[in-house]
Design a protein around this motif. Structure first.
Motif, mmCIF file in Angstrom:
data_model
loop_
_atom_site.group_PDB
_atom_site.id
_atom_site.type_symbol
_atom_site.label_atom_id
_atom_site.label_comp_id
_atom_site.label_asym_id
_atom_site.label_seq_id
_atom_site.Cartn_x
_atom_site.Cartn_y
_atom_site.Cartn_z
ATOM 1 N N GLY A 82 44.780 43.563 46.848
ATOM 2 C CA GLY A 82 43.726 44.223 47.633
ATOM 3 C C GLY A 82 42.380 44.150 46.930
ATOM 4 N N VAL A 83 42.391 44.319 45.607
ATOM 5 C CA VAL A 83 41.155 44.248 44.822
ATOM 6 C C VAL A 83 40.567 42.840 44.914
ATOM 7 C CG1 VAL A 83 40.230 44.322 42.456
ATOM 8 C CG2 VAL A 83 41.778 46.131 43.250
ATOM 9 N N ALA A 84 41.439 41.830 44.782
ATOM 10 C CA ALA A 84 40.975 40.433 44.851
ATOM 11 C C ALA A 84 40.378 40.140 46.232
ATOM 12 C CB ALA A 84 42.143 39.493 44.554
ATOM 13 N N ARG A 90 34.006 40.902 50.356
ATOM 14 C CA ARG A 90 32.813 41.758 50.336
ATOM 15 C C ARG A 90 31.989 41.644 49.063
ATOM 16 N NH1 ARG A 90 32.249 45.237 54.963
ATOM 17 N NH2 ARG A 90 33.999 44.590 56.243
ATOM 18 N N GLY A 91 32.504 40.943 48.065
ATOM 19 C CA GLY A 91 31.794 40.856 46.778
ATOM 20 C C GLY A 91 31.748 42.183 46.044
ATOM 21 N N VAL A 92 32.749 43.045 46.295
ATOM 22 C CA VAL A 92 32.749 44.384 45.687
ATOM 23 C C VAL A 92 33.956 44.548 44.769
ATOM 24 C CG1 VAL A 92 33.059 46.854 46.201
ATOM 25 C CG2 VAL A 92 31.524 45.464 47.607
ATOM 26 N N THR A 93 33.698 45.058 43.565
ATOM 27 C CA THR A 93 34.788 45.429 42.659
ATOM 28 C C THR A 93 34.900 46.956 42.658
ATOM 29 O OG1 THR A 93 34.391 43.529 41.234
ATOM 30 C CG2 THR A 93 35.584 45.371 40.257
ATOM 31 N N PRO A 94 36.085 47.509 42.974
ATOM 32 C CA PRO A 94 36.225 48.967 42.971
ATOM 33 C C PRO A 94 35.870 49.533 41.596
ATOM 34 C CG PRO A 94 38.158 47.944 43.947
ATOM 35 C CD PRO A 94 37.339 46.838 43.361
ATOM 36 N N THR A 120 42.102 54.541 44.540
ATOM 37 C CA THR A 120 40.786 54.009 44.154
ATOM 38 C C THR A 120 40.425 52.794 45.016
ATOM 39 O OG1 THR A 120 41.127 54.782 41.898
ATOM 40 C CG2 THR A 120 39.466 53.064 42.215
ATOM 41 N N LEU A 121 41.395 51.903 45.181
ATOM 42 C CA LEU A 121 41.141 50.731 46.036
ATOM 43 C C LEU A 121 40.785 51.169 47.453
ATOM 44 C CD1 LEU A 121 41.253 47.738 46.900
ATOM 45 C CD2 LEU A 121 43.726 48.024 47.209
#
Ligand code: NAP
Length: 288
Positions: free
Chosen positions: A19-21, A27-31, A272-273
């Motif tokens: 999910g993070v990847a 979206r170019g977003v890192t949690p 968090t994700l």
């Protein structure tokens, strides 16, 4: 059957990693998880270090707000308010217990509900009670994940929860109820604990008392989830359930260590994700 937490935690962490990847790619977003640690409690420091290592392992970034000397209640509320307002922070972990003199309830309620990594904000607990959960408390959610993974049928089961804390017992009872178990909650004023525990098809124990449940208190074949973590010697941790006498009677039982404890961090990272996904408007394949 021994209900090992490791394979279940690995499965959840694998889903979170994917999910993070996906979020980074699409979206170019890192949690980003903000970790707030006040005081110098050695246990809390170890828990926080473990959470940060696990976060890194799935690609979640974290930022530390560590104050070994503690801080005043107004300063803590101000810090939490600034983290709420910071769009680069997606979730906030406030390590509990807070040092003496600080108001835990007020601090938890100050965290924005959508950034509540632990699922303990009164609004999130309220959503759970209302039957429309948003952010689940980590340890109870981890217990359900274990029961599901190993194929426990909850619908219609007699479930008994020993302990009624906000952190574990109460939300766990709600989760079991939502899954159509018939739920009994026990606590220190329960008149005959063994009477209730012996009726349980699913027995969850979160009392914080080593050996509070013994073999004679458990129905043959029951599923037993031991949430307790009791340090009885510098290098010896045991649960609330007397494993030696209960395991021969139980149909399935979590070990301590190696059971529920493995799940709590995995569920925190899932929260968090999902907080990051919600804040950037990305959907997750499964919710909450
Ligand atoms: P807590 O806030 O101290 O609550 C304990 C609950 O158990 C209370 O509701 C208490 O009843 C009840 N209780 C205590 N002794 C009892 C007895 N002899 N018979 C029946 N009920 C009894 O503890 P907690 O935060 O819920 O944590 C419970 C345990 O889980 C602790 O060992 C903790 O370390 C562990 N834990 C583990 C994880 C994990 O990741 N595995 C996470 C969180 C907590 P009253 O309400 O009447 O006082």
């Amino acid at each position: 059957m021994i209900l090992e937490g490791a394979p279940v935690a690995e499965k959840v962490l694998g889903e979170v990693r994917a999910g993070v990847a996906r979020l980074r790619q699409v979206r170019g977003v890192t949690p980003m998880l903000a970790v707030v640690l006040l005081g110098d409690d050695p246990g809390s420091k170890i828990y926080v270090a473990n959470k940060k290592t696990a976060a890194e392992s799935v690609g979640i970034a974290s930022r530390d707000y560590v104050h070994p000397e503690g801080m005043s209640q107004p300063a803590l509320l101000k810090l939490l308010g600034s983290l709420n307002d910071d769009p680069s922070i997606h979730a906030i972990l406030l390590q509990l217990p807070l040092p003496a003199g600080l108001d835990e309830d007020e601090a938890i309620a100050t965290i924005a509900p959508e950034k509540d990594a632990d699922g303990l904000h009164p609004m999130n607990l309220g959503y759970l009670l209302a039957g429309a959960p948003r952010v689940l408390p980590c340890t109870p959610a981890g217990c359900l994940e274990i029961l599901d993974h190993y194929g426990c049928e909850l619908k219609g089961a007699e479930a008994v929860v020993v302990g009624r804390s906000r952190l574990v017992g109460k939300p766990l009872a709600q989760l079991l109820l939502a899954r159509h178990a018939t739920v009994t909650m026990c606590h220190t004023r329960t008149r005959d604990l063994a009477f209730h525990t012996r009726r349980a098809d699913v027995l969850c124990v979160a009392a914080g008392r080593a050996g509070v449940v013994t073999g004679d208190m458990v129905k043959e074949g029951a599923w037993v989830i031991d949430v307790g973590i009791n340090r009885i010697a510098p290098r010896k941790v045991v649960g609330d359930v007397d494993f030696a006498s209960v395991s021969p009677r139980a149909g399935a039982i979590t070990p301590v260590p190696g059971g529920v404890g493995r799940m709590t961090v995995a569920m925190l990272l899932r929260n968090t994700l999902r907080a990051a996904e919600r804040q950037v408007g990305a959907s997750s394949p499964s919710r909450p």
